[in-house]
Design a protein around this motif. Structure first.
Motif, PDB file in Angstrom:
ATOM      1  N   LEU A  48       0.847  -1.103   0.119  1.00  0.00           N
ATOM      2  CA  LEU A  48      -0.226   0.107  -0.016  1.00  0.00           C
ATOM      3  C   LEU A  48       0.839   1.111  -0.135  1.00  0.00           C
ATOM      4  O   LEU A  48       1.981   1.380   0.871  1.00  0.00           O
ATOM      5  CB  LEU A  48      -0.894  -0.101   1.296  1.00  0.00           C
ATOM      6  N   VAL A  50       0.890   5.765  -0.151  1.00  0.00           N
ATOM      7  CA  VAL A  50       0.067   6.884   0.044  1.00  0.00           C
ATOM      8  C   VAL A  50       1.010   8.021  -0.533  1.00  0.00           C
ATOM      9  O   VAL A  50       2.091   8.261  -0.136  1.00  0.00           O
ATOM     10  CB  VAL A  50      -0.619   6.991   1.368  1.00  0.00           C
ATOM     11  N   GLU A  51       0.415   8.858  -1.411  1.00  0.00           N
ATOM     12  CA  GLU A  51       1.226  10.044  -1.890  1.00  0.00           C
ATOM     13  C   GLU A  51       0.417  11.118  -1.652  1.00  0.00           C
ATOM     14  O   GLU A  51      -0.789  11.434  -2.069  1.00  0.00           O
ATOM     15  CB  GLU A  51       1.594   9.674  -3.125  1.00  0.00           C
ATOM     16  N   CYS A  69      -4.377  13.894  -2.104  1.00  0.00           N
ATOM     17  CA  CYS A  69      -3.677  12.558  -1.335  1.00  0.00           C
ATOM     18  C   CYS A  69      -4.334  11.420  -2.246  1.00  0.00           C
ATOM     19  O   CYS A  69      -5.713  11.572  -2.394  1.00  0.00           O
ATOM     20  CB  CYS A  69      -4.312  12.436   0.067  1.00  0.00           C
ATOM     21  N   TYR A  71      -3.672   7.031  -3.080  1.00  0.00           N
ATOM     22  CA  TYR A  71      -3.129   5.792  -2.658  1.00  0.00           C
ATOM     23  C   TYR A  71      -3.458   4.678  -4.105  1.00  0.00           C
ATOM     24  O   TYR A  71      -4.087   4.902  -4.578  1.00  0.00           O
ATOM     25  CB  TYR A  71      -3.683   5.275  -0.976  1.00  0.00           C
ATOM     26  N   TYR A  73      -1.872   0.417  -4.912  1.00  0.00           N
ATOM     27  CA  TYR A  73      -1.233  -0.640  -4.541  1.00  0.00           C
ATOM     28  C   TYR A  73      -0.404  -1.102  -5.423  1.00  0.00           C
ATOM     29  O   TYR A  73      -0.627  -1.098  -6.691  1.00  0.00           O
ATOM     30  CB  TYR A  73      -2.332  -1.973  -4.443  1.00  0.00           C
ATOM     31  N   HIS A 126      -9.134   5.394  -5.590  1.00  0.00           N
ATOM     32  CA  HIS A 126      -7.897   5.767  -4.829  1.00  0.00           C
ATOM     33  C   HIS A 126      -7.683   7.118  -4.410  1.00  0.00           C
ATOM     34  O   HIS A 126      -6.316   7.458  -4.143  1.00  0.00           O
ATOM     35  CB  HIS A 126      -6.806   5.093  -5.414  1.00  0.00           C
ATOM     36  N   VAL A 147      -4.022   6.194   5.228  1.00  0.00           N
ATOM     37  CA  VAL A 147      -4.892   5.081   4.779  1.00  0.00           C
ATOM     38  C   VAL A 147      -4.908   3.826   5.398  1.00  0.00           C
ATOM     39  O   VAL A 147      -3.584   3.254   5.383  1.00  0.00           O
ATOM     40  CB  VAL A 147      -4.894   5.220   2.937  1.00  0.00           C
ATOM     41  N   GLU A 154      -0.632   2.978   5.911  1.00  0.00           N
ATOM     42  CA  GLU A 154       0.387   3.917   5.335  1.00  0.00           C
ATOM     43  C   GLU A 154      -0.036   5.505   5.408  1.00  0.00           C
ATOM     44  O   GLU A 154      -1.284   5.413   5.143  1.00  0.00           O
ATOM     45  CB  GLU A 154       0.847   3.501   3.985  1.00  0.00           C
ATOM     46  N   SER A 155       0.773   6.355   5.384  1.00  0.00           N
ATOM     47  CA  SER A 155       0.431   7.717   5.474  1.00  0.00           C
ATOM     48  C   SER A 155       1.693   8.383   4.877  1.00  0.00           C
ATOM     49  O   SER A 155       2.628   8.193   4.341  1.00  0.00           O
ATOM     50  CB  SER A 155       0.166   8.142   6.918  1.00  0.00           C
TER      51      SER A 155
END
Length: 357
Positions: A48, A50-51, A69, A71, A73, A126, A147, A154-155
């Protein structure tokens, strides 16, 4: 050994023990080289990610802003269950994060000052962006987008920067009279908040030079110097932000550095031929459908609206000041700025009023 300790040691020794790391359970297994180095095998088969924006997101007081934000996979896959999205705000003093927003599916809940002003935008697959309406001064800062998909968590962090101005403030009773909590209050009274370090640094880079130390939002005491001189840390120190570090918030006393942003209204000047006392000035603003302006409002009008007036006027705190955008003869120093006559106990002047649009 005690029974509890024995059970713990047996669990650690068994192959079924899987420590928790970065949102994933994993096995420690030997790699193919047989050199004793571990590799990580994610049980989910997908990572996972997250950006958020790597650059700050800029806004101003009263505006609407979106903190991006997303996210995904690796490799791409659909979530195993309903995703939980959480936004929180990091505090300047590194204490517990402030909850902003939580969403599970279509159910969303905002907290504290963000109630009625924030929601999570999930317009596309997402996406987990945070939308804040009617931005306030204290919204400035860093936000964490987190998330959660089952055990995977993840963050990433994005920074919201308000376009504004930092100004030093001393109360009527003189220099170094404010503890931290009093400094917070005087800034609020002037339509501002205590500045944070990033805001003070930005102001210094734009030319702020002030030799008196003042409180910042994280409880530290600092001051910006552009031109080194003996009373301000010495002539041999380089220009920069001088710091006294954290100080006792009740016992120690300094000035304050306040931060104000763009205005929702306008500042204008009123005068009479013979001038006005402070009480007469307040009444004149009320008669004009306005209120006497605060110091932060005058600075904002000077900074963002180019307010230029070579006539001194009362402000709400009892000070007398005037803003100069274009320096000229008989209007003070050769640099633009807000000039101050201090807090005269008597005298007759004009007045700066503030009116909401």
């Amino acid at each position: 050994l005690p029974l509890l300790l024995k059970a713990t040691l047996l669990r650690l020794a068994s192959g079924s023990y899987r420590p928790f790391y970065n949102g994933f359970y994993y096995n420690h297994i030997m790699n193919d080289n047989g050199d004793g180095q571990d590799k990580v095998d994610y049980f989910s088969g997908a990572k996972l990610v997250v950006e958020t924006s790597k650059d700050p997101v800029y806004s101003y007081n009263g505006a609407n802003v979106t903190l991006p934000c997303r996210y995904r996979y690796e490799p791409d896959m659909a979530p195993k269950r309903k995703i939980r999205i959480k936004w929180s705000k990091l505090r300047d003093d590194y204490t517990k994060e402030q909850d902003v927003m939580v969403a599970i599916g279509k159910t969303q809940m905002a907290f504290g000052d963000f109630k009625g002003r924030a929601h999570i935008r999930q317009a596309s697959r997402h996406e987990a962006s945070l939308v804040i309406s009617d931005v306030r001064l204290k919204d400035d800062g860093k936000y964490r987008c987190e998330v959660i998909d089952g055990l995977e968590d993840e963050s990433d962090v994005v920074e919201l920067q308000l376009q504004g101005i930092v100004f030093p403030y001393q109360p009527p009773r003189g220099q170094y009279r404010l503890n931290f909590h009093e400094a917070e209050q005087v800034c609020q009274d002037q339509g501002a908040i205590l500045a944070n370090f990033n805001q003070l640094f930005q102001a210094w880079s734009e030319g702020l030079d002030w030799c008196n130390a003042g409180w910042l939002a994280d409880g530290t005491v600092q001051y910006p110097i552009r031109l080194p001189r003996k009373p301000c840390g010495g002539v041999h120190l380089a220009p920069g932000i001088r710091s006294y570090g954290p100080r006792h918030r009740h016992l120690h006393r300094f000035d304050a550095f306040c931060f104000s942003s763009a205005l929702k209204g306008e500042v204008f000047y009123l005068d009479r031929l013979a001038g006005m006392t402070l009480e007469e000035a307040k009444q004149s603003c009320q008669d004009a459908g306005a209120e006497i302006a605060r110091v932060g409002q005058l600075y904002s009008a000077w900074k963002f609206l180019g307010l230029d007036r070579c006539s001194a006027g009362w402000l709400a705190d009892g000070s007398v000041r005037y803003p100069i955008a274009t320096p000229r003869a008989n209007c003070g120093p050769a640099e633009p700025g807000v000039r101050s006559f201090g807090f005269p106990s008597k005298g007759r002047f004009g007045v700066f009023c503030y009116k909401e649009r």
